[in-house]
Scaffold this motif. Sequence first.
Motif, PDB file in Angstrom:
ATOM      1  N   ASP A  13      -9.972  -2.302  -0.833  1.00  0.00           N
ATOM      2  CA  ASP A  13      -8.628  -2.720  -1.248  1.00  0.00           C
ATOM      3  C   ASP A  13      -7.579  -2.462  -0.159  1.00  0.00           C
ATOM      4  OD1 ASP A  13      -9.251  -3.645  -3.891  1.00  0.00           O
ATOM      5  OD2 ASP A  13      -9.488  -1.547  -4.485  1.00  0.00           O
ATOM      6  N   PHE A  14      -7.987  -1.777   0.914  1.00  0.00           N
ATOM      7  CA  PHE A  14      -7.085  -1.530   2.032  1.00  0.00           C
ATOM      8  C   PHE A  14      -7.306  -2.624   3.072  1.00  0.00           C
ATOM      9  CE2 PHE A  14      -7.080   2.420  -0.071  1.00  0.00           C
ATOM     10  CZ  PHE A  14      -5.994   3.161   0.362  1.00  0.00           C
ATOM     11  N   SER A  15      -6.251  -3.332   3.467  1.00  0.00           N
ATOM     12  CA  SER A  15      -6.373  -4.374   4.496  1.00  0.00           C
ATOM     13  C   SER A  15      -6.611  -3.712   5.848  1.00  0.00           C
ATOM     14  CB  SER A  15      -5.089  -5.197   4.547  1.00  0.00           C
ATOM     15  OG  SER A  15      -4.024  -4.400   5.046  1.00  0.00           O
ATOM     16  N   GLU A  16      -7.037  -4.496   6.809  1.00  0.00           N
ATOM     17  CA  GLU A  16      -7.254  -3.974   8.166  1.00  0.00           C
ATOM     18  C   GLU A  16      -5.965  -3.351   8.716  1.00  0.00           C
ATOM     19  OE1 GLU A  16      -9.954  -3.486  10.091  1.00  0.00           O
ATOM     20  OE2 GLU A  16     -11.083  -4.110   8.325  1.00  0.00           O
ATOM     21  N   ALA A  17      -4.846  -4.029   8.534  1.00  0.00           N
ATOM     22  CA  ALA A  17      -3.570  -3.503   9.034  1.00  0.00           C
ATOM     23  C   ALA A  17      -3.216  -2.198   8.328  1.00  0.00           C
ATOM     24  CB  ALA A  17      -2.455  -4.528   8.838  1.00  0.00           C
ATOM     25  N   ASN A  18      -3.462  -2.153   7.030  1.00  0.00           N
ATOM     26  CA  ASN A  18      -3.172  -0.957   6.249  1.00  0.00           C
ATOM     27  C   ASN A  18      -4.087   0.189   6.661  1.00  0.00           C
ATOM     28  OD1 ASN A  18      -2.009   0.649   4.278  1.00  0.00           O
ATOM     29  ND2 ASN A  18      -3.179  -0.227   2.609  1.00  0.00           N
ATOM     30  N   ARG A  19      -5.342  -0.108   6.966  1.00  0.00           N
ATOM     31  CA  ARG A  19      -6.280   0.931   7.403  1.00  0.00           C
ATOM     32  C   ARG A  19      -5.790   1.598   8.681  1.00  0.00           C
ATOM     33  NH1 ARG A  19     -12.218  -1.810   6.278  1.00  0.00           N
ATOM     34  NH2 ARG A  19     -11.874  -2.075   4.060  1.00  0.00           N
ATOM     35  N   GLY A  20      -5.087   0.835   9.514  1.00  0.00           N
ATOM     36  CA  GLY A  20      -4.546   1.397  10.744  1.00  0.00           C
ATOM     37  C   GLY A  20      -3.484   2.452  10.503  1.00  0.00           C
ATOM     38  N   LEU A  21      -2.896   2.459   9.324  1.00  0.00           N
ATOM     39  CA  LEU A  21      -1.887   3.466   8.983  1.00  0.00           C
ATOM     40  C   LEU A  21      -2.499   4.815   8.633  1.00  0.00           C
ATOM     41  CD1 LEU A  21       0.463   1.386   6.638  1.00  0.00           C
ATOM     42  CD2 LEU A  21       0.905   2.064   9.009  1.00  0.00           C
ATOM     43  N   VAL A  22      -3.782   4.826   8.305  1.00  0.00           N
ATOM     44  CA  VAL A  22      -4.445   6.048   7.855  1.00  0.00           C
ATOM     45  C   VAL A  22      -4.580   7.013   9.019  1.00  0.00           C
ATOM     46  CG1 VAL A  22      -6.555   7.012   6.865  1.00  0.00           C
ATOM     47  CG2 VAL A  22      -5.626   4.856   6.002  1.00  0.00           C
ATOM     48  N   GLU A  60       2.118   6.063   2.687  1.00  0.00           N
ATOM     49  CA  GLU A  60       2.539   4.677   2.918  1.00  0.00           C
ATOM     50  C   GLU A  60       1.341   3.728   2.839  1.00  0.00           C
ATOM     51  OE1 GLU A  60       5.165   1.432   3.616  1.00  0.00           O
ATOM     52  OE2 GLU A  60       5.333   3.404   2.703  1.00  0.00           O
ATOM     53  N   ALA A  61       0.221   4.102   3.443  1.00  0.00           N
ATOM     54  CA  ALA A  61      -0.996   3.280   3.360  1.00  0.00           C
ATOM     55  C   ALA A  61      -1.446   3.161   1.907  1.00  0.00           C
ATOM     56  CB  ALA A  61      -2.102   3.877   4.218  1.00  0.00           C
ATOM     57  N   LEU A  62      -1.364   4.241   1.176  1.00  0.00           N
ATOM     58  CA  LEU A  62      -1.735   4.241  -0.236  1.00  0.00           C
ATOM     59  C   LEU A  62      -0.805   3.340  -1.052  1.00  0.00           C
ATOM     60  CD1 LEU A  62      -3.608   5.444  -2.358  1.00  0.00           C
ATOM     61  CD2 LEU A  62      -2.131   7.439  -2.432  1.00  0.00           C
ATOM     62  N   ARG A  63       0.484   3.433  -0.787  1.00  0.00           N
ATOM     63  CA  ARG A  63       1.467   2.601  -1.494  1.00  0.00           C
ATOM     64  C   ARG A  63       1.211   1.113  -1.228  1.00  0.00           C
ATOM     65  NH1 ARG A  63       5.572  -0.320  -0.868  1.00  0.00           N
ATOM     66  NH2 ARG A  63       5.635  -0.067   1.395  1.00  0.00           N
ATOM     67  N   ILE A  64       0.930   0.772   0.021  1.00  0.00           N
ATOM     68  CA  ILE A  64       0.657  -0.629   0.375  1.00  0.00           C
ATOM     69  C   ILE A  64      -0.607  -1.122  -0.331  1.00  0.00           C
ATOM     70  CG2 ILE A  64       0.000  -2.169   2.264  1.00  0.00           C
ATOM     71  CD1 ILE A  64       1.866  -0.424   4.067  1.00  0.00           C
ATOM     72  N   ALA A  65      -1.652  -0.296  -0.368  1.00  0.00           N
ATOM     73  CA  ALA A  65      -2.898  -0.688  -1.035  1.00  0.00           C
ATOM     74  C   ALA A  65      -2.684  -0.903  -2.532  1.00  0.00           C
ATOM     75  CB  ALA A  65      -3.983   0.353  -0.796  1.00  0.00           C
ATOM     76  N   ILE A  66      -1.893  -0.058  -3.146  1.00  0.00           N
ATOM     77  CA  ILE A  66      -1.585  -0.220  -4.576  1.00  0.00           C
ATOM     78  C   ILE A  66      -0.808  -1.525  -4.787  1.00  0.00           C
ATOM     79  CG2 ILE A  66      -0.262   0.711  -6.523  1.00  0.00           C
ATOM     80  CD1 ILE A  66      -0.999   3.536  -5.411  1.00  0.00           C
ATOM     81  N   ALA A  67       0.179  -1.765  -3.931  1.00  0.00           N
ATOM     82  CA  ALA A  67       0.972  -3.004  -4.044  1.00  0.00           C
ATOM     83  C   ALA A  67       0.083  -4.234  -3.869  1.00  0.00           C
ATOM     84  CB  ALA A  67       2.093  -3.005  -3.005  1.00  0.00           C
ATOM     85  N   ALA A  68      -0.823  -4.199  -2.903  1.00  0.00           N
ATOM     86  CA  ALA A  68      -1.718  -5.335  -2.671  1.00  0.00           C
ATOM     87  C   ALA A  68      -2.634  -5.558  -3.870  1.00  0.00           C
ATOM     88  CB  ALA A  68      -2.543  -5.107  -1.406  1.00  0.00           C
ATOM     89  N   TYR A  69      -3.154  -4.482  -4.437  1.00  0.00           N
ATOM     90  CA  TYR A  69      -4.039  -4.587  -5.602  1.00  0.00           C
ATOM     91  C   TYR A  69      -3.297  -5.230  -6.769  1.00  0.00           C
ATOM     92  CZ  TYR A  69      -7.291  -3.277  -9.300  1.00  0.00           C
ATOM     93  OH  TYR A  69      -8.166  -3.315 -10.348  1.00  0.00           O
ATOM     94  N   VAL A  70      -2.105  -4.725  -7.061  1.00  0.00           N
ATOM     95  CA  VAL A  70      -1.322  -5.229  -8.204  1.00  0.00           C
ATOM     96  C   VAL A  70      -0.873  -6.669  -7.946  1.00  0.00           C
ATOM     97  CG1 VAL A  70       0.796  -4.906  -9.550  1.00  0.00           C
ATOM     98  CG2 VAL A  70      -0.637  -2.935  -8.990  1.00  0.00           C
ATOM     99  N   SER A  71      -0.498  -6.986  -6.708  1.00  0.00           N
ATOM    100  CA  SER A  71      -0.096  -8.357  -6.390  1.00  0.00           C
ATOM    101  C   SER A  71      -1.243  -9.338  -6.591  1.00  0.00           C
ATOM    102  CB  SER A  71       0.396  -8.455  -4.950  1.00  0.00           C
ATOM    103  OG  SER A  71       1.619  -7.793  -4.800  1.00  0.00           O
ATOM    104  N   ALA A  72      -2.439  -8.931  -6.192  1.00  0.00           N
ATOM    105  CA  ALA A  72      -3.603  -9.817  -6.273  1.00  0.00           C
ATOM    106  C   ALA A  72      -4.176  -9.922  -7.681  1.00  0.00           C
ATOM    107  CB  ALA A  72      -4.690  -9.339  -5.321  1.00  0.00           C
ATOM    108  N   ARG A  73      -4.167  -8.810  -8.417  1.00  0.00           N
ATOM    109  CA  ARG A  73      -4.877  -8.781  -9.699  1.00  0.00           C
ATOM    110  C   ARG A  73      -3.987  -8.537 -10.908  1.00  0.00           C
ATOM    111  NH1 ARG A  73      -8.409  -4.948  -6.524  1.00  0.00           N
ATOM    112  NH2 ARG A  73      -9.861  -6.318  -5.475  1.00  0.00           N
ATOM    113  N   GLY A  74      -2.758  -8.121 -10.668  1.00  0.00           N
ATOM    114  CA  GLY A  74      -1.881  -7.755 -11.775  1.00  0.00           C
ATOM    115  C   GLY A  74      -2.205  -6.352 -12.263  1.00  0.00           C
ATOM    116  N   VAL A  75      -1.378  -5.856 -13.153  1.00  0.00           N
ATOM    117  CA  VAL A  75      -1.607  -4.532 -13.733  1.00  0.00           C
ATOM    118  C   VAL A  75      -2.565  -4.694 -14.909  1.00  0.00           C
ATOM    119  CG1 VAL A  75      -0.532  -2.585 -14.927  1.00  0.00           C
ATOM    120  CG2 VAL A  75       0.669  -3.691 -13.026  1.00  0.00           C
ATOM    121  N   PRO A  76      -3.673  -3.945 -14.912  1.00  0.00           N
ATOM    122  CA  PRO A  76      -4.601  -4.029 -16.049  1.00  0.00           C
ATOM    123  C   PRO A  76      -3.892  -3.658 -17.350  1.00  0.00           C
ATOM    124  CG  PRO A  76      -5.580  -2.808 -14.221  1.00  0.00           C
ATOM    125  CD  PRO A  76      -4.131  -3.015 -13.886  1.00  0.00           C
TER     126      PRO A  76
END
Length: 103
Positions: A87-96, A60-76
């Motif tokens: 690329d992991f937010s503080e809140a997302n890091r708490g899921l690890v 779940e933390a990995l999925r959120i980080a991927i979503a945040a990356y793509v939302s911010a930068r788009g798909v290369p």
Amino acid sequence: MEVSIVHIGARAHPERAVRVAARADGQAVNVTLDQDVIEHLCGNASDDEQMLLALTHNQEALRIAIAAYVSARGVPLDEQFLLSWRDFSEANRGLVMARGTGL
């Protein structure tokens, strides 16, 4: 942003490496995790099976980080990118969950 993880490939030897195949809003992306992310998500896991288990627990933390990356930068254009720990937010890091578990 709809992100789903399709496949996780983990290798412990000769060097720990992780590749994730995901879909972001229906578009395929291939994500490589940098060593810092592997360390945080996999902890002390020393073989492929332990790494895959740790990554599954932290999916779940990995999925959120991927979503945040793509939302911010788009798909290369080549549909591949490197995900770093920043690329992991503080809140997302708490899921690890793996850090310090000795997996």
